[in-house]
Scaffold this active site. Sequence first.
Site, PDB file in Angstrom:
ATOM      1  N   ASP A 219      -1.792   1.022   1.442  1.00  0.00           N
ATOM      2  CA  ASP A 219      -1.019   2.263   1.307  1.00  0.00           C
ATOM      3  C   ASP A 219      -0.932   3.049   2.622  1.00  0.00           C
ATOM      4  O   ASP A 219      -1.286   4.226   2.678  1.00  0.00           O
ATOM      5  CB  ASP A 219      -1.624   3.164   0.215  1.00  0.00           C
ATOM      6  CG  ASP A 219      -1.373   2.634  -1.185  1.00  0.00           C
ATOM      7  OD1 ASP A 219      -0.416   1.849  -1.367  1.00  0.00           O
ATOM      8  OD2 ASP A 219      -2.123   2.994  -2.103  1.00  0.00           O
TER       9      ASP A 219
ATOM     10  N   HIS B 107       0.283  12.047 -10.738  1.00  0.00           N
ATOM     11  CA  HIS B 107      -0.185  11.506 -12.022  1.00  0.00           C
ATOM     12  C   HIS B 107      -0.679  12.699 -12.836  1.00  0.00           C
ATOM     13  O   HIS B 107      -1.231  13.652 -12.270  1.00  0.00           O
ATOM     14  CB  HIS B 107      -1.394  10.594 -11.868  1.00  0.00           C
ATOM     15  CG  HIS B 107      -1.192   9.350 -11.057  1.00  0.00           C
ATOM     16  ND1 HIS B 107      -1.150   9.357  -9.697  1.00  0.00           N
ATOM     17  CD2 HIS B 107      -1.053   8.059 -11.437  1.00  0.00           C
ATOM     18  CE1 HIS B 107      -0.991   8.113  -9.268  1.00  0.00           C
ATOM     19  NE2 HIS B 107      -0.921   7.310 -10.302  1.00  0.00           N
TER      20      HIS B 107
ATOM     21  N   ASP C  90      -4.005  -3.673  -0.859  1.00  0.00           N
ATOM     22  CA  ASP C  90      -3.095  -2.539  -0.938  1.00  0.00           C
ATOM     23  C   ASP C  90      -3.654  -1.394  -0.086  1.00  0.00           C
ATOM     24  O   ASP C  90      -4.491  -0.636  -0.561  1.00  0.00           O
ATOM     25  CB  ASP C  90      -3.045  -2.138  -2.422  1.00  0.00           C
ATOM     26  CG  ASP C  90      -1.930  -1.186  -2.748  1.00  0.00           C
ATOM     27  OD1 ASP C  90      -0.975  -1.105  -1.967  1.00  0.00           O
ATOM     28  OD2 ASP C  90      -2.019  -0.539  -3.801  1.00  0.00           O
TER      29      ASP C  90
ATOM     30  N   GLU D  88       7.503  -0.696  -4.383  1.00  0.00           N
ATOM     31  CA  GLU D  88       6.584  -0.320  -3.305  1.00  0.00           C
ATOM     32  C   GLU D  88       6.418  -1.526  -2.380  1.00  0.00           C
ATOM     33  O   GLU D  88       5.863  -2.550  -2.782  1.00  0.00           O
ATOM     34  CB  GLU D  88       5.224   0.096  -3.889  1.00  0.00           C
ATOM     35  CG  GLU D  88       4.262   0.451  -2.784  1.00  0.00           C
ATOM     36  CD  GLU D  88       2.904   0.939  -3.258  1.00  0.00           C
ATOM     37  OE1 GLU D  88       2.857   1.734  -4.217  1.00  0.00           O
ATOM     38  OE2 GLU D  88       1.914   0.529  -2.642  1.00  0.00           O
TER      39      GLU D  88
ATOM     40  N   ASP E 220       8.580   3.514  -3.246  1.00  0.00           N
ATOM     41  CA  ASP E 220       7.315   4.093  -2.786  1.00  0.00           C
ATOM     42  C   ASP E 220       7.166   3.680  -1.329  1.00  0.00           C
ATOM     43  O   ASP E 220       6.679   2.578  -1.011  1.00  0.00           O
ATOM     44  CB  ASP E 220       6.139   3.601  -3.642  1.00  0.00           C
ATOM     45  CG  ASP E 220       5.854   4.553  -4.796  1.00  0.00           C
ATOM     46  OD1 ASP E 220       6.605   5.536  -4.956  1.00  0.00           O
ATOM     47  OD2 ASP E 220       4.877   4.320  -5.531  1.00  0.00           O
TER      48      ASP E 220
ATOM     49  N   HIS F 230       3.281  -3.536  -2.241  1.00  0.00           N
ATOM     50  CA  HIS F 230       3.099  -4.442  -3.377  1.00  0.00           C
ATOM     51  C   HIS F 230       3.949  -5.705  -3.207  1.00  0.00           C
ATOM     52  O   HIS F 230       3.546  -6.793  -3.613  1.00  0.00           O
ATOM     53  CB  HIS F 230       3.474  -3.742  -4.685  1.00  0.00           C
ATOM     54  CG  HIS F 230       2.617  -2.546  -4.987  1.00  0.00           C
ATOM     55  ND1 HIS F 230       2.837  -1.724  -6.068  1.00  0.00           N
ATOM     56  CD2 HIS F 230       1.541  -2.035  -4.347  1.00  0.00           C
ATOM     57  CE1 HIS F 230       1.926  -0.760  -6.068  1.00  0.00           C
ATOM     58  NE2 HIS F 230       1.139  -0.921  -5.035  1.00  0.00           N
TER      59      HIS F 230
END
Length: 462
Positions: A335, A127, A333, A294, A322, A297
């Site tokens: 990850d 980002h 989430d 992703e 992702d 998600h």
Amino acid sequence: MSILSPEMSSFAPSSKKQKTTISKSDGPFFSDIGKIEYKPDAGPEQTLVFKHYNAKEVVMGRTMEDWLRFSVCFWHSFRGTGADAFGFPTIDRPWDDGTHSMENAKRRLRAAFEFFARLGNKYWTFHDRDIAPEGSTLAESNANLDEMVDLAYDLQRQKGVKLLWVTCNLFAHSRYMNGAATNPDAHVSIYAAAQVKKGLEIAHRLGAENFVFWGGREGYQSLLNTDIRAELDHMAAFFRMVVAYKHKIGFKGQLLIEPKAKEPTRHQYDYDVQTVMSFLHQYDLSQHFKINVEPNHTTLAGHPYEHDIQLASAYGFLGSVDANTGSPDLGWDTDQFPMDIRNCTVVMKIIMEQGGLSPGGLNFDAKVRRESVAVEDLFIAHIGAMDAFARGLRNAANIISDGHMKTALENRYTSWGSGLGARIKKGEATLEDCEKYIMQKGDPSHTSGKQEHFEAMLNYYL
Ligand code: XLS
Ligand code: CA
Ligand code: CA
């Protein structure tokens, strides 16, 4: 309980430039670990070598590296501190002094590229606010970004690592609390647009192959204070400005939208692949965007792990993945690194059946657990996931070359290949034709769906 400080998430942008207070080493940071090698005979306890991922090995006409296009994400792996909503950071990195100084930002970036060179991934993602501290004005933020992008440009060339995608953080700063492109206050949307203008410019300079939009706070907490139609109209108008500027500066990267069903807002507009495709068609934007899926998600949206990848691929919208996982027993989430061979196999089967993912890739939007505080855990996590996907690739190649699963699937649909089925598909039949057919042929027989047969076939390849 809310004890969050701005330091507590890998997404929180830094607010100011500050002086370095703790001196940290300038590296090298990973000399104990060295370059990760392929050792197919290594035992179960040797988790710092590849046992399956052999970058240059050719599988179905392409190298593993080309099929898999692994990317390391900067925010989790180089900004993540292990902080969560209930606890402070647990992870202290030798390259990070905890300040928002440019010096610290540069050291982090150098550490990341040293990591990439040792791991052997060819791509990275970030980002805008991960790599450079946010200043007190947009001009100051842009200047910080330019300085960091110069360094990234040099490091990319030195290490032979390319930028899979860049994205703008339009969700962590408090100005975006009511949304960015969908904010009821046009001033905030305009700020977001100005930030994205710069994002596209740096993407262009660094040769990004894609540009991602994740609508972090594009959604609502309450319908009572929200005009959904106005907000979605504004989002579409925002994307039209993006497309125009992309063409104006000659940026060739693929634009991607990343769906997520919930978190941080109660309802996110880009709920899942089907919702995003419908938005793109509704606003006549479908030729300009593909989708970054992703799986964590996807499961948050209540779908099976590979559902959105399959759906996006079926309609030509699968742009990038992702590569991560959640814990299906939790509702949020997490990850996590993707380690499940069954999931990696079905994902690679879809990717191979569509002829690959390029210019997208498998981006590890995944973080080590907050308890995994050792530097070597960062390597083990990536190696384990790369090996899982390499196994998925080999398994998928076997499934595809054997052809049994494809034949079994096609067999379920043979009745649409001829007769009235085929005429309906071509739009040549009427309801009267259907009535006549049933009057003549009567009730259809019960045909087995053979789910267990398909499950047992898949297990054969795992
Ligand atoms: C958050 C998203 C985010 C996007 C990029 O849940 O996954 O990391 O990929 O902003
Ligand atoms: Ca993501
Ligand atoms: Ca996520």
